[in-house]
Design an enzyme around this catalytic site. Sequence first.
Site, PDB file in Angstrom:
ATOM      1  N   ASP A 304       0.809  -1.222   0.000  1.00 17.57           N
ATOM      2  CA  ASP A 304       0.000   0.000   0.000  1.00 17.57           C
ATOM      3  C   ASP A 304       0.843   1.273   0.000  1.00 17.57           C
ATOM      4  O   ASP A 304       0.345   2.336  -0.368  1.00 17.57           O
ATOM      5  CB  ASP A 304      -0.968  -0.005   1.186  1.00 17.57           C
ATOM      6  CG  ASP A 304      -2.132  -0.969   0.950  1.00 17.57           C
ATOM      7  OD1 ASP A 304      -2.284  -1.455  -0.190  1.00 17.57           O
ATOM      8  OD2 ASP A 304      -2.886  -1.236   1.893  1.00 17.57           O
ATOM      9  N   ASN A 387     -10.533  -1.450  -0.531  1.00 24.31           N
ATOM     10  CA  ASN A 387     -11.571  -1.903   0.390  1.00 24.31           C
ATOM     11  C   ASN A 387     -11.263  -1.572   1.842  1.00 24.31           C
ATOM     12  O   ASN A 387     -12.159  -1.481   2.669  1.00 24.31           O
ATOM     13  CB  ASN A 387     -11.779  -3.415   0.244  1.00 24.31           C
ATOM     14  CG  ASN A 387     -10.478  -4.200   0.356  1.00 24.31           C
ATOM     15  OD1 ASN A 387      -9.499  -3.899  -0.332  1.00 24.31           O
ATOM     16  ND2 ASN A 387     -10.451  -5.204   1.207  1.00 24.31           N
ATOM     17  N   TYR A 388      -9.981  -1.409   2.158  1.00 22.65           N
ATOM     18  CA  TYR A 388      -9.590  -1.202   3.557  1.00 22.65           C
ATOM     19  C   TYR A 388      -9.380   0.270   3.884  1.00 22.65           C
ATOM     20  O   TYR A 388      -9.037   1.074   3.014  1.00 22.65           O
ATOM     21  CB  TYR A 388      -8.279  -1.955   3.865  1.00 22.65           C
ATOM     22  CG  TYR A 388      -8.510  -3.240   4.629  1.00 22.65           C
ATOM     23  CD1 TYR A 388      -8.791  -3.216   5.992  1.00 22.65           C
ATOM     24  CD2 TYR A 388      -8.469  -4.476   3.994  1.00 22.65           C
ATOM     25  CE1 TYR A 388      -9.013  -4.386   6.703  1.00 22.65           C
ATOM     26  CE2 TYR A 388      -8.697  -5.665   4.698  1.00 22.65           C
ATOM     27  CZ  TYR A 388      -8.968  -5.607   6.052  1.00 22.65           C
ATOM     28  OH  TYR A 388      -9.186  -6.763   6.740  1.00 22.65           O
ATOM     29  N   ASP A 389      -9.557   0.576   5.162  1.00 18.77           N
ATOM     30  CA  ASP A 389      -9.270   1.908   5.690  1.00 18.77           C
ATOM     31  C   ASP A 389      -8.304   1.744   6.854  1.00 18.77           C
ATOM     32  O   ASP A 389      -8.493   0.837   7.681  1.00 18.77           O
ATOM     33  CB  ASP A 389     -10.551   2.591   6.182  1.00 18.77           C
ATOM     34  CG  ASP A 389     -11.589   2.716   5.067  1.00 18.77           C
ATOM     35  OD1 ASP A 389     -12.203   1.687   4.718  1.00 18.77           O
ATOM     36  OD2 ASP A 389     -11.769   3.828   4.559  1.00 18.77           O
ATOM     37  N   HIS A 437      -5.490 -13.425   5.616  1.00 17.12           N
ATOM     38  CA  HIS A 437      -4.484 -12.486   5.118  1.00 17.12           C
ATOM     39  C   HIS A 437      -3.749 -11.853   6.291  1.00 17.12           C
ATOM     40  O   HIS A 437      -4.116 -12.047   7.446  1.00 17.12           O
ATOM     41  CB  HIS A 437      -5.151 -11.406   4.253  1.00 17.12           C
ATOM     42  CG  HIS A 437      -6.184 -10.612   4.992  1.00 17.12           C
ATOM     43  ND1 HIS A 437      -7.476 -11.045   5.157  1.00 17.12           N
ATOM     44  CD2 HIS A 437      -6.111  -9.419   5.633  1.00 17.12           C
ATOM     45  CE1 HIS A 437      -8.156 -10.157   5.871  1.00 17.12           C
ATOM     46  NE2 HIS A 437      -7.345  -9.155   6.177  1.00 17.12           N
ATOM     47  N   ASP A 587      25.624   5.707  13.352  1.00 16.33           N
ATOM     48  CA  ASP A 587      24.321   6.320  13.073  1.00 16.33           C
ATOM     49  C   ASP A 587      23.422   5.244  12.472  1.00 16.33           C
ATOM     50  O   ASP A 587      23.677   4.773  11.366  1.00 16.33           O
ATOM     51  CB  ASP A 587      24.538   7.480  12.096  1.00 16.33           C
ATOM     52  CG  ASP A 587      23.276   8.293  11.884  1.00 16.33           C
ATOM     53  OD1 ASP A 587      22.219   7.946  12.446  1.00 16.33           O
ATOM     54  OD2 ASP A 587      23.354   9.294  11.133  1.00 16.33           O
TER      55      ASP A 587
HETATM   56 CO    CO Z   1      -7.656  -7.698   7.510  1.00 16.65          CO
END
Ligand code: CO
Length: 657
Positions: A304, A387-389, A437, A587
């Site tokens: 994503d 579909n996901y938020d 998933h 670092d």
């Molecule tokens: Co899920």
Amino acid sequence: MEHRATEPSILSAALATVSAAEIEASRSILVREGLLGESTHVSYFGLDEQDKRELLAGTVSARRFRAMLVDMTSGASHDVIVVPGEDRVASARQLDPEVDGQVPVVLVEFSLVEQIVHKDERWLEAMRKRGLTDLSTLRVNPLSAGVLALSETGRRIQRCFTFVQSTPNDLGWAHPVDGVTVMVDVVSHEVLEVLDYVNLPVPQEDGNFHDPTWVNQPDRPGIKPIEITQPEGPSFTIGDDNVIDWLGWKLQVGFDQREGLVVHNVSINDAGVQRPVLYRASIAEMMVPYGDPSPQRWFQNFFDCGEYLLGGFANSLELGCDCVGDITYLDAVVADAAGHARVIPQAICIHEEDTGILWKHTDNWNGSSDSRRNRRLVVSFFVTVGNYDYGFYWYFSLDGSIELEVKATGIVFTSSYPNQGYEFASELAPGLGAPYHQHLFSARLDMMVDGSVNAVDELEAVLVPRGDRNPTGTGFTQSVTRLKTESDAQRLADNARNRVWLVSNPGVKNRLGGDVGYVLYPEGKPVLLADSESDIYKRATFSTKHLWVTPYEPGELYPAGDFVNMHSGGSGLPAWTAADRNVDSTDIVLWHTFGLTHFPRIEDWPIMPVDSSGFVLKPHGFFGRNPTLDIPESSSDHCAPGHHDGHAHHQEVQESE
Ligand code: CO
């Protein structure tokens, strides 16, 4: 501490989020130089941060911006650095898609695939076979393609599923047309292949949670308002370049089209000194792999950040209800497909929250009884990716802890549920499946615990063998193991051993002579559940370990590589760490994988209640004692008994924890 070499205001100006003016100026240069034409789409545009070592040493040069461009008529892609302050392009490299992969998905691809697929005779035939003939109800869902065969490399492809949206108000996810996968070349506009594997019934039951007539339930009675009031306003101030000051914390809020929220230069006050903790923190990648290996959906694993640039899908929170209390919103500015500035109003939400008891004690000997309340600064944003938020919430608490919580909600990805006992999906409604998933996130934590030179120790609980050291067998201790090189530092969590990672500064001592530090507490949930020879293992190797540590390099930003879309794998962390560089007392950057392994529940349908995942960073020998003894009693908060309804046990209103 070397960060003092640069004035904080100069540093924050150098790291500030891209402005609309910078986007427009860069666009003009890209057009002039022939890199941005009529058919070119701007996939990504963002700040190319100057090398941290130069910035901290006080050498500040003109701001550079990175643009990823794709010509949707030829497929040619470019990775460009533009410097509007010097009116020039610093570099422009044309990608070789067979080697480099593709620039991230551009918006036009979403609408394009449906138009292309709707005209394809093979797909139409597959739909007719299922009795589906009304094109206006058939939604074609473009999905990033992965890489299956050599014949696919070099092309820009989406793999597509079909869903039935029976009316314009219908939730299409309730009606997947499972078994048919369409491969579309979004540059040539060809349907390369229509694969009709299996004819499964389309689930018929609607899932229209947004429609009260479908929900068909009265509102739950008895819900009374909760009002959060801060009569004197919030305790934070926001200055130039979105630098926030909050009860001793200082941090700069940035926003990037790929990573979303970025926090810079996080420091906390200790006896008048502002002590750094983090130079930069972000979610540098997230990936959602599906565990159903059936031929129509084996490829489902969505990056994503790297493929979809989730920051660009930030919600506008202007309609309220997303945050409660005294809220300050910040706009986000990204480039649109044509390279113009696009403002996402009120994309970032900043507020403070009461979080219950900070500390409390009633002393039986001296008779004292004290308690203090904790609160946190919340910096958050929400995105919708298909579909996901997802909500991303950074929390900074009075006690010096920093926490990230990711909230996953929205609609689970659906399938047909083929048969009772199917081993790769849950059944959520009659005939409706939800493949198992994961949601795996990679936090890039550029640590700066009291300065740039840091080291990581793994701490864990250890039983001491019975013997002279431990005659009663009741002894246990904590082991400390320095992670010296990149290969040492590829670690899995182990909650059975209380395994945590201490980031310390060997050059700065606390009052007891130990190295000052911060500990990363992982949740310890599963990493990637895939075979080491699988396609997704190679493409998302970052997600196979909870922890990676690398020495800081300015170009090492994305753990699955810069170009994830249609890349066959091996980039990012596995490539960089092959050199097995030293990470002890230098670092360093921590890369922390966390996330959810989701076996969907019936209750996740038709819309999923929030599920959360994240991590915590806590000071560990950083301060000389509890750093919150200066927190006053909260007499001004509403700590008094509330409305009396005659039941004594209902008197406490706000005090319960
Ligand atoms: Co899920």
